[in-house]
Design a protein around this motif. Structure first.
Motif, PDB file in Angstrom:
ATOM      1  N   VAL A 122      74.218 -42.014   5.399  1.00 17.82           N
ATOM      2  CA  VAL A 122      75.024 -41.056   4.703  1.00 17.82           C
ATOM      3  C   VAL A 122      74.321 -40.817   3.297  1.00 17.82           C
ATOM      4  CG1 VAL A 122      77.305 -40.353   3.637  1.00 17.82           C
ATOM      5  CG2 VAL A 122      77.128 -41.752   5.714  1.00 17.82           C
ATOM      6  N   GLY A 123      74.166 -39.455   3.075  1.00 17.51           N
ATOM      7  CA  GLY A 123      73.649 -38.976   1.716  1.00 17.51           C
ATOM      8  C   GLY A 123      71.923 -38.774   1.858  1.00 17.51           C
ATOM      9  N   GLY A 124      71.796 -37.538   1.684  1.00 15.38           N
ATOM     10  CA  GLY A 124      70.357 -36.905   1.914  1.00 15.38           C
ATOM     11  C   GLY A 124      69.585 -36.811   0.820  1.00 15.38           C
ATOM     12  N   GLY A 125      69.930 -37.766  -0.296  1.00 12.51           N
ATOM     13  CA  GLY A 125      69.058 -37.767  -1.395  1.00 12.51           C
ATOM     14  C   GLY A 125      67.695 -38.587  -0.975  1.00 12.51           C
ATOM     15  N   PRO A 126      66.695 -38.925  -1.936  1.00  9.33           N
ATOM     16  CA  PRO A 126      65.540 -39.533  -1.453  1.00  9.33           C
ATOM     17  C   PRO A 126      65.850 -40.900  -0.485  1.00  9.33           C
ATOM     18  CG  PRO A 126      65.474 -38.974  -3.776  1.00  9.33           C
ATOM     19  CD  PRO A 126      67.001 -38.539  -3.318  1.00  9.33           C
ATOM     20  N   THR A 127      66.673 -41.725  -1.325  1.00  6.10           N
ATOM     21  CA  THR A 127      67.183 -42.995  -0.413  1.00  6.10           C
ATOM     22  C   THR A 127      67.346 -42.774   0.992  1.00  6.10           C
ATOM     23  OG1 THR A 127      68.057 -43.759  -2.477  1.00  6.10           O
ATOM     24  CG2 THR A 127      68.477 -45.123  -0.818  1.00  6.10           C
ATOM     25  N   GLY A 128      68.336 -41.726   0.995  1.00  3.63           N
ATOM     26  CA  GLY A 128      68.912 -41.662   2.642  1.00  3.63           C
ATOM     27  C   GLY A 128      67.393 -40.963   3.392  1.00  3.63           C
ATOM     28  N   VAL A 129      66.948 -40.229   2.743  1.00  2.00           N
ATOM     29  CA  VAL A 129      65.863 -39.565   3.653  1.00  2.00           C
ATOM     30  C   VAL A 129      64.514 -40.522   3.806  1.00  2.00           C
ATOM     31  CG1 VAL A 129      64.027 -37.867   3.157  1.00  2.00           C
ATOM     32  CG2 VAL A 129      66.121 -37.121   2.826  1.00  2.00           C
ATOM     33  N   GLU A 130      64.301 -41.213   2.755  1.00  2.00           N
ATOM     34  CA  GLU A 130      63.132 -42.204   3.091  1.00  2.00           C
ATOM     35  C   GLU A 130      63.453 -43.569   4.302  1.00  2.00           C
ATOM     36  OE1 GLU A 130      61.845 -43.763  -0.761  1.00  2.00           O
ATOM     37  OE2 GLU A 130      60.314 -42.273  -0.738  1.00  2.00           O
ATOM     38  N   PHE A 131      64.857 -43.782   4.171  1.00  2.00           N
ATOM     39  CA  PHE A 131      65.416 -44.730   5.057  1.00  2.00           C
ATOM     40  C   PHE A 131      65.244 -44.180   6.409  1.00  2.00           C
ATOM     41  CE2 PHE A 131      69.055 -46.690   7.400  1.00  2.00           C
ATOM     42  CZ  PHE A 131      68.330 -47.782   7.822  1.00  2.00           C
ATOM     43  N   ALA A 132      65.855 -42.857   6.737  1.00  2.41           N
ATOM     44  CA  ALA A 132      66.034 -42.387   7.946  1.00  2.41           C
ATOM     45  C   ALA A 132      64.504 -42.290   8.489  1.00  2.41           C
ATOM     46  CB  ALA A 132      66.563 -40.902   7.853  1.00  2.41           C
ATOM     47  N   GLY A 133      63.564 -41.808   7.887  1.00  8.54           N
ATOM     48  CA  GLY A 133      62.122 -41.799   8.043  1.00  8.54           C
ATOM     49  C   GLY A 133      61.739 -43.262   8.616  1.00  8.54           C
ATOM     50  N   GLU A 134      61.889 -44.266   7.741  1.00  7.92           N
ATOM     51  CA  GLU A 134      61.383 -45.588   8.175  1.00  7.92           C
ATOM     52  C   GLU A 134      61.909 -46.041   9.477  1.00  7.92           C
ATOM     53  OE1 GLU A 134      59.243 -47.593   6.607  1.00  7.92           O
ATOM     54  OE2 GLU A 134      58.911 -46.702   4.708  1.00  7.92           O
ATOM     55  N   ALA A 182      58.186 -38.548  -1.843  1.00  7.23           N
ATOM     56  CA  ALA A 182      59.091 -39.499  -0.862  1.00  7.23           C
ATOM     57  C   ALA A 182      58.507 -39.470   0.394  1.00  7.23           C
ATOM     58  CB  ALA A 182      60.474 -38.516  -0.732  1.00  7.23           C
ATOM     59  N   TYR A 183      58.686 -40.739   0.909  1.00  5.31           N
ATOM     60  CA  TYR A 183      58.178 -40.738   2.438  1.00  5.31           C
ATOM     61  C   TYR A 183      59.113 -40.110   3.474  1.00  5.31           C
ATOM     62  CZ  TYR A 183      56.471 -42.702   6.642  1.00  5.31           C
ATOM     63  OH  TYR A 183      55.847 -43.084   8.063  1.00  5.31           O
ATOM     64  N   GLY A 227      58.593 -40.408   7.196  1.00  6.97           N
ATOM     65  CA  GLY A 227      58.504 -40.818   8.234  1.00  6.97           C
ATOM     66  C   GLY A 227      57.154 -40.121   9.094  1.00  6.97           C
ATOM     67  N   SER A 228      56.902 -40.738  10.236  1.00  9.19           N
ATOM     68  CA  SER A 228      55.682 -40.405  10.995  1.00  9.19           C
ATOM     69  C   SER A 228      54.271 -39.925  10.186  1.00  9.19           C
ATOM     70  CB  SER A 228      56.087 -39.154  11.984  1.00  9.19           C
ATOM     71  OG  SER A 228      56.366 -37.963  11.154  1.00  9.19           O
ATOM     72  N   GLU A 229      54.346 -40.805   9.347  1.00  2.05           N
ATOM     73  CA  GLU A 229      52.955 -40.827   8.434  1.00  2.05           C
ATOM     74  C   GLU A 229      53.047 -39.464   7.665  1.00  2.05           C
ATOM     75  OE1 GLU A 229      49.746 -42.526  10.344  1.00  2.05           O
ATOM     76  OE2 GLU A 229      50.535 -44.470  10.495  1.00  2.05           O
ATOM     77  N   LYS A 230      54.046 -39.182   7.174  1.00  4.16           N
ATOM     78  CA  LYS A 230      54.027 -37.927   6.429  1.00  4.16           C
ATOM     79  C   LYS A 230      54.882 -38.034   5.059  1.00  4.16           C
ATOM     80  CE  LYS A 230      53.908 -34.586  10.132  1.00  4.16           C
ATOM     81  NZ  LYS A 230      54.464 -34.022  11.153  1.00  4.16           N
ATOM     82  N   ALA A 231      54.585 -37.454   4.017  1.00  2.00           N
ATOM     83  CA  ALA A 231      55.447 -37.484   2.723  1.00  2.00           C
ATOM     84  C   ALA A 231      55.301 -36.360   2.164  1.00  2.00           C
ATOM     85  CB  ALA A 231      54.616 -38.439   1.914  1.00  2.00           C
ATOM     86  N   VAL A 232      56.471 -35.979   1.060  1.00  2.93           N
ATOM     87  CA  VAL A 232      56.536 -34.932   0.251  1.00  2.93           C
ATOM     88  C   VAL A 232      56.221 -35.283  -1.198  1.00  2.93           C
ATOM     89  CG1 VAL A 232      57.781 -33.389   1.778  1.00  2.93           C
ATOM     90  CG2 VAL A 232      58.798 -34.894   0.375  1.00  2.93           C
ATOM     91  N   ALA A 233      55.212 -34.280  -2.002  1.00  8.43           N
ATOM     92  CA  ALA A 233      55.142 -34.542  -3.314  1.00  8.43           C
ATOM     93  C   ALA A 233      55.385 -33.380  -3.922  1.00  8.43           C
ATOM     94  CB  ALA A 233      53.806 -35.057  -3.308  1.00  8.43           C
ATOM     95  N   ASP A 234      56.132 -33.142  -5.264  1.00 10.90           N
ATOM     96  CA  ASP A 234      56.098 -32.309  -6.234  1.00 10.90           C
ATOM     97  C   ASP A 234      55.311 -32.720  -7.428  1.00 10.90           C
ATOM     98  OD1 ASP A 234      57.262 -29.896  -5.406  1.00 10.90           O
ATOM     99  OD2 ASP A 234      59.197 -30.813  -5.513  1.00 10.90           O
ATOM    100  N   LEU A 258      67.321 -33.521   0.047  1.00  9.07           N
ATOM    101  CA  LEU A 258      66.385 -33.818  -1.374  1.00  9.07           C
ATOM    102  C   LEU A 258      66.613 -32.602  -2.232  1.00  9.07           C
ATOM    103  CD1 LEU A 258      63.018 -34.626   0.417  1.00  9.07           C
ATOM    104  CD2 LEU A 258      64.612 -36.065  -0.685  1.00  9.07           C
ATOM    105  N   PRO A 259      67.964 -32.613  -2.744  1.00  6.22           N
ATOM    106  CA  PRO A 259      68.139 -31.341  -3.553  1.00  6.22           C
ATOM    107  C   PRO A 259      67.196 -31.230  -5.025  1.00  6.22           C
ATOM    108  CG  PRO A 259      70.198 -32.930  -3.517  1.00  6.22           C
ATOM    109  CD  PRO A 259      69.000 -33.289  -2.568  1.00  6.22           C
TER     110      PRO A 259
END
Ligand code: FAD
Ligand code: NAD
Length: 476
Positions: A181-193, A413-414, A416-423, A225-226
């Motif tokens: 629950v929570g689509g901020g960087p913490t939730g997104v990175e955890f889901a990916g891992e 932010a990571y 998953g599947s060896e992909k990350a996003v960067a601003d 990731l707002p």
């Protein structure tokens, strides 16, 4: 309260609360010879939070991202006191901090007071639950080492229980449903891992039930990731689709039980509908809330009455409405996002400020000594006034310290599947990138940011180890 027995009475006592990003960056650059420095924190180590999501699956082992505070302090020029304790309240009138040892092993003395001349509050934040029923009782958070260990253990418990002889199909589905629950960087990175862990390891080790594994990411807003740019939001959402992570946006969790999450979905027509998600593991990552010790201090200071998200500070990070109290990081409201990057820069700024204040004090003392000796010995007047002028020039230069200014290096932010996003801000321009190359950049950036060479070596070793042999699925 008694002052420190071995404190130097000619120096001011600087008390620093916390051993996180803000406080440790301050300690790193602080010239400890200028003050009697006392550090108080319930955690006797610094934690490199950016790699915490990787600890939940064993891509990185937890001790690789911890650095003992005593090791950090050992390298300082002058001794620094450390007390493993929680600050329970701060009295700005009497200038004391009340501290309590809440650890497992306790002595006769479990509570006492520490006096300060100067105080820095860097206690971070706690997990926001918005008072939603069942969250504290049934979900895991992802903020501290203990949280990551608990998640790692629970993932494997869910898998082993799902693999139990004659387990019912509905129960296998529930146990293997991991809800974030929570689509901020913490939730997104955890889901990916988490998805990586299943694809790369669990699928091979427990093939008979692996098709039933699902990750759902629930976010109340229209997108994840707002804080990232639109292009990277779209990239993340489409990568998650490929990874088969079910992203449920415009879905707000309202209630949690031991086996289900109840959420309200807003449809395209604006109509609201309730959905029940049965789960095996629930990870709650909906951002920050103010810690009780900070709330208590805010209630004692009239100037803080309109502040909601933490201690309002001025451009020198002084807590509004107080004297000699500064705040850094997630517990301070300075107009920036609650990130390690901001906390780190704030800590370094305070170190410069305090080093400067000590130099200023020393110069002012010299000036006053010289001015009085000038009256006594008129013979040396020329030399003395030359020195006086030099001191005054130095004083003007160092007194001219500029207010805190945050310089944003970018967001990473990571996914998953060896992909990350960067601003990232590069040469005054913004670059938005996503994919495998960005993943390599993410890895090298975080590796270089690790606290010590020891941490760096351990993390590298963990990455190689988990790639070569797979992640360790023993349930400790
Ligand atoms: P913290 O680092 O949380 O430290 C607070 C300290 O205070 C701790 O030592 C704690 O034990 C101590 N403390 C708590 N209560 C008390 C008390 N009562 N008395 C005394 N001490 C106390 N930010 C980024 O910029 N990039 C990232 O990639 C990134 N990744 C993250 C990943 C995760 C999983 C999480 C949870 C956060 C991440 N962040 C990231 C955010 C970042 O970790 C925080 O913004 C940062 O830790 C804030 O620093 P701080 O010093 O304010 O607090
Ligand atoms: P966050 O505040 O960034 O995101 C929390 C999300 O939870 C929000 O999008 C919110 O809409 C959602 N939410 C709140 N209540 C909800 C509910 N009831 N149901 C569904 N969704 C709900 O929190 P975070 O991800 O923990 O991040 C905290 C801070 O740490 C941020 O400043 C972030 O930038 C920083 N951080 C950065 C990184 C990184 O840079 N890689 C990683 C982790 C954290």
């Amino acid at each position: 309260p008694e002052p420190q027995a071995d404190a130097d009475p000619t120096k001011k006592t600087l008390v620093i609360l916390g051993t996180g990003w803000g406080s440790v960056s301050l300690l790193k650059k602080l010239d400890t010879e200028n003050y009697n420095v006392v550090v108080i924190s319930p955690r006797n180590y610094f934690l490199f939070t950016p790699l915490l999501p990787s600890c939940t699956t064993g891509t990185v082992e937890h001790r690789s991202i911890m650095e003992p505070i005593r090791t950090i302090l050992r390298h300082k020029k002058a001794a620094v006191k450390f007390y493993e304790a929680e600050a329970s309240s701060i009295d700005p009138e009497r200038k004391v901090v009340r501290i309590a040892d809440n650890s497992e092993v306790q002595g006769d003395m479990t509570e006492t007071e520490v006096p300060y001349d100067m105080l820095v509050i860097g206690v971070g934040a706690e997990n926001a639950t918005f008072g939603i029923p069942g969250v504290r009782e049934h979900s895991c958070f992802l903020k501290e080492i203990g949280d990551a260990q608990q998640i790692r253990k629970k993932i494997m418990d869910c898998v082993e229980t799902a693999a139990f002889k004659d387990q019912t199909p509905e129960e296998v589905d529930r146990l293997l449903h991991m809800v974030v629950v929570g689509g901020g960087p913490t939730g997104v990175e955890f889901a990916g891992e988490l998805q990586d862990f299943f694809e790369e390891d669990i699928r091979k080790l427990v093939p008979d039930i692996s098709d039933r594994f699902r990750v759902t990411l629930i976010e109340a807003l229209p997108n994840v990731l707002p804080s990232f740019s639109k292009q990277l939001i779209d990239y993340t959402e489409s990568t998650f689709k490929e990874e088969k992570i079910d992203v449920r946006t415009k879905t707000m969790v309202k209630n949690v039980t031991d086996k289900t999450v109840e959420a309200q979905v807003t449809g395209p027509d604006g109509e609201k509908q309730t959905i029940i998600f049965p789960y095996g593991l629930l990870v709650w990552a909906t951002g920050n809330a103010v810690r009780p010790v900070v709330k208590d201090l805010m209630s004692r200071i009239p100037a803080q009455k309109d502040s909601r998200r933490g201690l309002a500070v001025n451009e020198y990070l002084v807590v509004q409405g107080t004297r000699d109290i500064w705040a850094v990081g997630d517990c301070a409201v300075a107009g920036y996002a609650p990130t390690a990057q901001v906390a780190g820069q704030e800590g370094s700024f305070l170190a410069r400020l305090f080093n400067n204040m000590a130099q200023t004090q020393a110069l002012e003392d010299k000036i006053s000594d010289l001015s009085s000796s000038l009256n006594l010995q008129p013979g040396d007047a020329a030399e003395a006034s030359r020195r006086l002028e030099e001191y005054q020039r130095q004083l003007r230069r160092i007194k001219n310290i500029k207010p805190f200014h945050y310089s944003h290096q970018g967001s990473l932010a990571y996914i998953g599947s060896e992909k990350a996003v960067a601003d990232v801000s590069w040469f005054n321009g913004n670059v938005a990138a996503g994919g495998r190359l960005t993943y390599l950049f993410w890895r090298s950036a975080y590796l270089s940011m690790c606290f010590s060479s020891r941490n760096r070596l351990l993390v590298l070793n963990d990455w190689f180890k988990s790639k070569l042999f797979g992640r360790d699925v023993s349930r400790e």
